[in-house]
Design a protein around this motif. Structure first.
Motif, PDB file in Angstrom:
ATOM      1  N   SER A 117       0.832  -1.208   0.000  1.00 45.72           N
ATOM      2  CA  SER A 117       0.000   0.000   0.000  1.00 45.72           C
ATOM      3  C   SER A 117       0.865   1.256   0.000  1.00 45.72           C
ATOM      4  O   SER A 117       0.607   2.210  -0.746  1.00 45.72           O
ATOM      5  CB  SER A 117      -0.926  -0.011   1.217  1.00 45.72           C
ATOM      6  N   SER A 121       1.058   4.085  -3.055  1.00 46.81           N
ATOM      7  CA  SER A 121       0.674   5.457  -2.708  1.00 46.81           C
ATOM      8  C   SER A 121       1.809   6.427  -2.994  1.00 46.81           C
ATOM      9  O   SER A 121       1.595   7.526  -3.527  1.00 46.81           O
ATOM     10  CB  SER A 121       0.281   5.540  -1.225  1.00 46.81           C
ATOM     11  N   ILE A 148      -7.518   8.609  -4.570  1.00 43.73           N
ATOM     12  CA  ILE A 148      -6.275   8.082  -3.998  1.00 43.73           C
ATOM     13  C   ILE A 148      -6.557   7.390  -2.664  1.00 43.73           C
ATOM     14  O   ILE A 148      -6.032   6.307  -2.384  1.00 43.73           O
ATOM     15  CB  ILE A 148      -5.239   9.207  -3.818  1.00 43.73           C
ATOM     16  N   THR A 152      -5.909   3.423  -2.041  1.00 46.45           N
ATOM     17  CA  THR A 152      -5.003   2.934  -1.001  1.00 46.45           C
ATOM     18  C   THR A 152      -5.704   1.891  -0.128  1.00 46.45           C
ATOM     19  O   THR A 152      -5.139   0.851   0.196  1.00 46.45           O
ATOM     20  CB  THR A 152      -4.518   4.109  -0.126  1.00 46.45           C
TER      21      THR A 152
END
Length: 615
Positions: A117, A121, A148, A152
């Motif tokens: 993750s 990101s 976003i 995530t």
């Protein structure tokens, strides 16, 4: 040096940067490389999960033995025997072992989930900074931040659901079906398989139908969030025009659309849940009917009946959540696809493969027959040519919309030009890395936007790692140290969102201090003192003159009194240079510049209003 005149301008962003929709499997394949670096952890996690499922499947087997060992008549000699403590302890141990292996799996795999993750990101964040100014002027901050955020979360949910729910359920189904088929007749396996097939088909079909509502929910949620963020960022404008009710109505319209789609989504969810329960209940009744027949016929013991029932409960409890899991996986893939879509946005301005570091010798800047348009239908600059000799100052004046600030954007290479060349010390901007180019340039913009952090942070942003003494020296040079020192928290004073806690003049002085701290060889002053009063302007103008010594300076100005000492003054109108020369030459021409000068001198040092030149 090789010529770059043949470099073609970038494709129109409206077509080149639109990501192509991908299938769910394509999204998964794009995620796998991020997981591959944690392959050993994945392997260990799967091993622990298999051990947990073996322990789980062992529980009904042990429960059968326990029930069969107690299937005796009360009062008989056997009933006085010792209670099977060993089986009871083994039953508890198996339950505990299953939990231990599950926790070990979580512990081992947490680093892989969080690491994946984080990697995605960070890559998206870096890529967004690499995209052109055009993209950032067109985007909606609230909607993009929501994409976003959801993307995530999707990484974590996809990995968790696949490893913790889908794979374990498949393993358990395989083990249970094998045991039922081997230990009893094949009907148990066929009933279970038929129920599973019907359950999965129903779940997938209904969930696919429901996906369109989830997509609408996401889109409407992003729109509502964007509207809210936009309104709050422009709080003062809302107040100026007394439009609180108008903004509330706009927001409520979006919330109402969101509510209606949520109701549709909830009603279809109820249909999904009810259908799943009907299938599960039917399968359980058929399995228990078959097992009861076996007990009555003497082919199965009571322990076998309990075992079959325990297996079915263990099997159908996770299946109860299959609809939710499948929906979340589909939603996660949609969200992840949107975030990957951001990653696939084309970089309108990119370094050429063999780009070199900019080598600054004197920082001579040259615009050579430059033409440029933000929109092909509306050209901004037409065949612009001028040079700023190393260590000299060139000023550009003219009316708003004439293309003055565009020159600064092109020098920073926020956009690539349509024709011509821009060079620094003979090096074409497209042949050098953007990072090295921007290290060599500093700007004090007309519209100063600060980070929602301290004054010290905003000044130190000009040079990473600057000491407190250097920050204060830059603040003194920008004539803002006294103001900062007089505040209760000094340099730790928070400036607020976009610096709104400071006045326009204070923000501009922070921007000046930040650029002075950077100390680059090329300086751009885009109306650098427009928000200052006359007293502070004269003081800071002197500091700027001192800071500009031996530097190449491009000054964009409305107040002509601030540029009379420039090496050359360019008068820009409708994207063309209509006059050029130093102050005395331009005054002698008695043209547009002289008219602007007389207008400002007669009306004070106000903003420039350029009268149409005589034809």
């Amino acid at each position: 040096m090789r010529s770059l005149s043949a470099i073609s301008p970038p494709a129109d962003s409206s077509t080149a940067s639109i990501p192509v929709p991908r299938t769910d499997w394509a999204t998964i394949r794009k995620l796998l490389p991020y997981l591959w670096r944690y392959r050993w952890r994945v392997g260990f996690a799967l091993s622990f999960m298999l051990c947990a499922k073996l322990s789980n499947v062992g529980v009904p087997l042990l429960l059968k033995s326990l029930v069969d060992s107690l299937a005796i008549k009360p009062g008989s000699a056997a009933s006085l025997a010792v209670v099977p403590l060993g089986l009871l302890v083994a039953y508890g141990a198996l339950r505990l072992t299953s939990s231990v292996f599950n926790e070990l799996r979580e512990l081992i795999f947490a680093k892989a989930t969080e690491g994946t993750s984080r990697s995605i990101s960070l890559q998206v964040f870096r890529h967004l900074h690499d995209l052109s100014l055009r993209f950032h002027l067109e985007r909606q901050t609230g909607g993009m931040s929501r994409d976003i955020e959801r993307g995530t979360r999707a990484v974590q949910s996809l990995i968790s659901y696949s490893l913790y729910s889908i794979v374990p359920t498949l393993i358990e189904v395989t083990l249970v079906l094998s045991l039922l088929a081997i230990k009893f007749d094949a009907w148990f396996a066929w009933i279970t398989l038929a129920a599973l097939a019907l359950y999965i088909t129903f779940t997938v079909t209904v969930t696919e139908w429901r996906t369109k509502f989830r997509k609408q929910l996401n889109e409407l949620d992003s729109v509502a969030h964007s509207r809210a963020i936009d309104s709050l960022l422009n709080y003062e404008t809302v107040k100026y025009f007394n439009n609180e009710d108008f903004e509330a109505r706009r927001y409520d319209e979006n919330l109402e659309k969101l509510r209606l789609v949520q109701l549709k989504s909830q009603s279809t969810l109820s249909v999904l849940n009810l259908g799943q329960q009907v299938i599960i209940a039917t399968a359980l009744v058929l399995m228990l009917w078959r097992a009861t027949e076996g007990v009555v016929a003497g082919k199965m013991s009571l322990g076998d009946l309990v075992m079959v029932n325990a297996f079915m409960i263990q099997l159908y409890i996770p299946l109860n959540f299959l609809g939710v899991i499948y929906r979340e996986i589909k939603q996660g893939l949609t969200d992840l696809d949107k975030m990957f879509g951001l990653l696939e946005r084309a970089r309108e301005v990119a370094d050429v493969p063999d780009a070199q570091e900019l080598v600054v010798r004197g920082a001579a800047v040259r615009f050579d027959h430059v033409s440029f348009a933000y929109d092909k239908a509306r050209p901004i600059l037409h065949d612009i040519s001028f040079e700023i000799p190393a260590g000299k100052k060139v000023a550009v004046v003219g009316p708003s919309g004439s293309g003055k600030s565009t020159l600064a954007r092109l020098l920073y290479r926020f956009y690539d030009i349509d024709a011509g060349n821009i060079t620094i010390d003979g090096q074409e901007l497209r042949s050098v890395t953007q990072s090295s180019l921007r290290r060599a340039i500093g700007i004090v913009p007309q519209d100063t936007v600060l980070f929602n952090d301290t004054v010290a942070y905003n000044i130190a942003y000009g040079r990473a790692g600057a000491s407190q003494e250097q920050v204060e020296a830059a603040a003194r040079a920008a004539h803002i140290h006294a103001f900062i020192a007089a505040t209760p928290k000094g340099y730790d004073t928070m400036v607020g969102e976009r610096g709104l806690k400071l006045s326009g003049g204070e923000k501009q002085r922070v921007a000046i201090a930040r650029t002075l701290l950077k100390n680059p060889p090329v300086l751009i002053f885009d109306e650098a003192t427009s928000a200052l009063d006359s007293t502070n302007e004269r003081a800071i103008q002197a500091e700027l003159e001192s800071a500009a010594q031996n530097k190449t300076v491009l000054v964009i100005a409305h107040r002509l009194s601030t540029v009379v000492d420039a090496h050359e003054i360019l008068v820009l109108e409708a994207g063309r240079i209509i006059e050029r020369g130093h102050h005395e030459q331009l005054m002698a021409l008695q043209g547009t510049y002289a008219r602007m000068w007389r207008l400002q001198q007669s009306g004070g040092d106000g903003p420039v209003v350029v009268l149409p030149s005589a034809s």
